[in-house]
Design a protein around this motif. Structure first.
Motif, PDB file in Angstrom:
ATOM      1  N   CYS A 227       1.115  -1.120   0.140  1.00 33.71           N
ATOM      2  CA  CYS A 227      -0.139  -0.126  -0.358  1.00 33.71           C
ATOM      3  C   CYS A 227       0.988   1.121   0.020  1.00 33.71           C
ATOM      4  CB  CYS A 227      -0.818   0.259   1.540  1.00 33.71           C
ATOM      5  SG  CYS A 227      -1.629   1.541   1.447  1.00 33.71           S
ATOM      6  N   CYS A 230       0.564   3.365   3.592  1.00 32.76           N
ATOM      7  CA  CYS A 230       0.644   3.028   4.660  1.00 32.76           C
ATOM      8  C   CYS A 230       2.147   2.776   4.779  1.00 32.76           C
ATOM      9  CB  CYS A 230      -0.461   2.516   5.491  1.00 32.76           C
ATOM     10  SG  CYS A 230      -0.558   1.250   4.574  1.00 32.76           S
ATOM     11  N   GLY A 234      -0.472  -1.268   7.370  1.00 34.67           N
ATOM     12  CA  GLY A 234      -1.912  -2.047   7.257  1.00 34.67           C
ATOM     13  C   GLY A 234      -2.880  -0.266   8.047  1.00 34.67           C
ATOM     14  N   CYS A 235      -3.559   0.082   6.688  1.00 40.45           N
ATOM     15  CA  CYS A 235      -4.648   1.884   7.024  1.00 40.45           C
ATOM     16  C   CYS A 235      -5.707   1.478   6.602  1.00 40.45           C
ATOM     17  CB  CYS A 235      -3.714   2.887   6.714  1.00 40.45           C
ATOM     18  SG  CYS A 235      -3.651   2.926   4.374  1.00 40.45           S
ATOM     19  N   SER A 237      -6.875   3.298   3.735  1.00 40.59           N
ATOM     20  CA  SER A 237      -7.643   3.230   2.607  1.00 40.59           C
ATOM     21  C   SER A 237      -7.002   1.671   1.778  1.00 40.59           C
ATOM     22  CB  SER A 237      -6.512   4.012   1.460  1.00 40.59           C
ATOM     23  OG  SER A 237      -5.057   4.006   1.381  1.00 40.59           O
ATOM     24  N   CYS A 238      -6.451   0.651   2.842  1.00 37.41           N
ATOM     25  CA  CYS A 238      -5.270  -0.994   1.732  1.00 37.41           C
ATOM     26  C   CYS A 238      -6.504  -1.877   2.794  1.00 37.41           C
ATOM     27  CB  CYS A 238      -4.012  -0.693   2.113  1.00 37.41           C
ATOM     28  SG  CYS A 238      -3.730  -0.224   3.739  1.00 37.41           S
ATOM     29  N   GLY A 242      -2.485  -3.485   4.470  1.00 39.60           N
ATOM     30  CA  GLY A 242      -1.170  -3.286   3.854  1.00 39.60           C
ATOM     31  C   GLY A 242      -0.711  -3.061   3.103  1.00 39.60           C
TER      32      GLY A 242
END
Ligand SMILES: [Zn+2]
Ligand SMILES: [Zn+2]
Length: 289
Positions: A227, A230, A234-235, A237-238, A242
């Motif tokens: 991603c 991030c 891992g955030c 938007s994903c 991640g």
């Protein structure tokens, strides 16, 4: 050089033995590049035998003192049994034998430990699948320094280092015990003995798998794509994965190879990059894992 080439090998060996205790292996190693189809131990023992024959001849032809001097060096510094016997025959108590100047480590010769180390190698490689091996070692600096000093002092040009002598002797033992071949170029495993710490380090060389892949659907990147927001942690938007894309060609190919080889990791190299939306048809794209 020049002058040293004309010196008599036996005279040099005798001078060395008058100064330092040297076992057969270490005396022979100083002349390792001379002659072939033999071992350093045999070279060393042969030199001592010839010297003791010369000394015996000296005694028998009247130079008792000169002959006994050499026999005393051979029996003491050379730990050469027959010289001790000859001294006794001349009615004198032979000197006690001395530990080798070049290979003694905590009262024992490093060469005397090879069968024991070989057993440890067999024990620690029993769960590793391999056909070929290579032996290496980390020598003790003081022993290497002593050898350099001796070579400089006696202008010795035909010796080999303790390290390669030791590797070969240990390699012979391991080869015999395992029934596997030593391979100096592409061995499956490398076994390194650390003389200083008395430890073993076993390195398993990587295996390479070559193949070609075909990609029949679009939307799979060639390599893992984390991603961009991030960086893989891992955030939102994903969705916490991640990753920008859930899969990759590298993983489809690499993970099965890794598990087959029981490896700890893999690297995938495709022959040329390709766009995520491109297909790879026909005979496929070459890769190496
Ligand atoms: Zn020695
Ligand atoms: Zn993210």
């Amino acid at each position: 050089m020049g002058n040293t080439d004309k010196r008599n090998l036996l005279d040099i060996a005798e001078q060395m033995l008058s100064k330092y205790p040297l076992c057969d292996q270490c005396l022979g190693r100083q002349f390792a590049w001379l002659s072939t189809d033999t071992s350093n131990r045999e070279r060393g023992r042969s030199i001592k035998l010839l010297l003791s024959m010369q000394a015996d001849e000296q005694i028998k032809s009247g130079d008792r003192e000169g002959g006994l001097k050499i026999l005393t060096e051979l029996a003491g510094n050379g730990s050469f049994g027959p010289a001790g016997t000859l001294i006794k025959k001349n009615g004198i108590d032979p000197p006690s034998t001395k530990g080798c100047h070049l290979c003694l480590l905590e009262e024992r010769s490093v060469f005397g430990r090879t069968s024991e180390i070989a057993e440890r190698i067999i024990e620690s490689t029993k769960n590793i699948e391999f056909a070929t091996f290579l032996i290496g070692c980390i020598p003790v600096p003081t022993l290497a320094e002593r050898e350099e000093e001796l070579r400089a002092l006696f202008s010795l040009l035909r010796g080999e280092p303790l390290k390669s002598d030791f590797n070969r002797e240990l390699g012979k033992q391991v080869q015999k015990a395992l029934g596997k071949e030593a391979d100096f170029e592409h061995s499956d495993i490398v076994i390194v003995y650390n003389m200083i710490r008395d430890t073993l380090d076993i390195q398993i060389n990587p295996i390479f798998v070559y193949g070609r892949y075909r990609k029949l659907v679009r939307g799979i990147p060639q390599s893992r794509w984390d991603c961009t927001a991030c960086g893989g942690r891992g955030c939102e938007s994903c969705g916490g994965t991640g990753r920008r894309y859930p899969d990759s060609i590298a993983e489809y190919v690499g993970i099965p190879v890794q598990s087959l080889a029981q490896g700890a990791g893999f690297k995938f190299h495709g022959a040329g990059r390709e766009d995520i939306d491109a297909l790879m048809l026909g005979s496929g794209r070459p890769f190496v894992v």
